[in-house]
Write a protein that holds these residues in place. Sequence first.
Motif, short mmCIF file in Angstrom:
data_model
loop_
_atom_site.label_atom_id
_atom_site.label_comp_id
_atom_site.label_asym_id
_atom_site.label_seq_id
_atom_site.Cartn_x
_atom_site.Cartn_y
_atom_site.Cartn_z
N HIS A 18 -2.38 -58.50 -62.38
CA HIS A 18 -2.67 -57.10 -62.63
C HIS A 18 -1.54 -56.45 -63.42
O HIS A 18 -0.43 -56.99 -63.51
CB HIS A 18 -2.87 -56.35 -61.31
N ARG B 261 -8.09 -66.49 -65.36
CA ARG B 261 -6.80 -65.81 -65.46
C ARG B 261 -5.90 -66.50 -66.47
O ARG B 261 -5.29 -65.85 -67.33
CB ARG B 261 -6.10 -65.80 -64.10
N ASP C 296 -7.14 -58.89 -62.94
CA ASP C 296 -7.90 -60.09 -63.33
C ASP C 296 -8.81 -59.81 -64.52
O ASP C 296 -10.02 -60.06 -64.47
CB ASP C 296 -8.72 -60.61 -62.13
N GLN D 241 -3.47 -62.09 -57.33
CA GLN D 241 -4.26 -61.51 -58.41
C GLN D 241 -3.34 -61.04 -59.53
O GLN D 241 -2.27 -60.48 -59.28
CB GLN D 241 -5.09 -60.33 -57.90
N ILE E 49 -11.99 -68.54 -61.12
CA ILE E 49 -11.27 -67.27 -61.27
C ILE E 49 -9.84 -67.51 -61.73
O ILE E 49 -9.30 -66.81 -62.58
CB ILE E 49 -11.31 -66.42 -59.99
N GLU E 50 -9.20 -68.56 -61.19
CA GLU E 50 -7.84 -68.88 -61.63
C GLU E 50 -7.85 -69.42 -63.06
O GLU E 50 -6.97 -69.09 -63.86
CB GLU E 50 -7.20 -69.90 -60.69
N PHE F 184 -11.68 -61.34 -54.54
CA PHE F 184 -11.22 -60.85 -55.83
C PHE F 184 -12.24 -59.99 -56.56
O PHE F 184 -12.20 -59.89 -57.78
CB PHE F 184 -10.77 -62.01 -56.72
N ARG G 234 1.76 -61.24 -61.09
CA ARG G 234 1.21 -61.43 -59.75
C ARG G 234 2.22 -60.91 -58.74
O ARG G 234 3.42 -60.89 -59.01
CB ARG G 234 0.96 -62.91 -59.45
#
Length: 283
Positions: free
Chosen positions: A79, A239, A59, A77, A235-236, A111, A40
Amino acid sequence: MNRDKMLVPTIILDEVKANGVQIVNYDKIGADHFVKIPHRDTDFLFVFAYEGFLKLIVDFHEIFIPKKTVYFILPGQIHQHVDSEGDVCVIAVDPSLVSDVFKSVLNESCFAQVPTSVSFTKAERMRSCLTLFADITQDLCNNVFKQHIKRGFIDAVAGMFTEEFLVMQKHDKKDSRAITLTNEFKSLLFLNYKRLKSPSEYAQQLKVSTPYLNEAIKLTSGQTVSYWIQHMITIEAKRLLFYTDKTIKTIAYELGYSDQAYFTRVFTKSEKISPQAFRDKNR
C-alpha cells in the motif's frame, strides 16, 4: 507511480517493535515520508478518518476513505499514501497482540476489505478512545500497570474496528470445530503458501484428512482449500507483477515454482489473463 525495480520494502516500525503499537495522525505526514511509496507493513493497520479523507493505493486498487469511516490493512499487503486531509489516524498493532477472535474476522476479507462508514456515535466513541490511547502510549511514566492498561486499549480498539467488518453470518449455527479449523488453516496458509501448494499438505500439517479439511473450509468460507491456496498465490503474483520489474521467471521461482511455464498456466487459468498480459495492462 515510483516503483522500486526489484523490491517492495517491508517496514518494521521501531515504536511497534518496542511498544506493540503506534498511533500516527496523517496530518503530520511529510512529502518524503515512507508511506508515500509502495511498501508492506509487518503489522495490522487500523485506519480511522474522523474528518476529511484519506486516499490510498492498496494492492494496486485505489481506496478512498471519507470521514466517519474505518478501514484496515493486513500484514503483507502492499500500500501507499496518495492524499489525505483533516483528522485521519492510523493505528499499527503488532499481530501477536491482536486477539485470535479479531484476526479470524479480519482475515475473512482475504485482501478484499472495503471502507466501512460508522455512525456519529461510534465515530465519537472511537475518537475519544484513540485520544486517550495516544496519551497513554506517549506517557513516559512506567508504572506497574501500564502494560496491562495498554493491552486493554489494544483489545478495545481492535474490537471496535473488527466489529464493523464482522460478516453478518450466524457462525454459532455452524460447526465450531470447522470455524476453528478454518482459522488454523488461514494462519498456516498466510505463512506457507509459497511452499505448500496442495490441500493434502495443509491437511497433513493440521492433522486432519483432506476431505474433512475441504468440507470444513467450504462450510465456513464457501470456497475450497484449493481456491484459497490459488487466491494467495495469484494475489502475491499480481503484487510483484504490478509493483516490481522482476521477470516472470523470477516471480515464479519466488512463489515456489521452478517451472515458469507451469506458473504461467496456473496464473492464466485463475485470472483469465497471462502474467505478462496482466503486467502490460496495468502498467
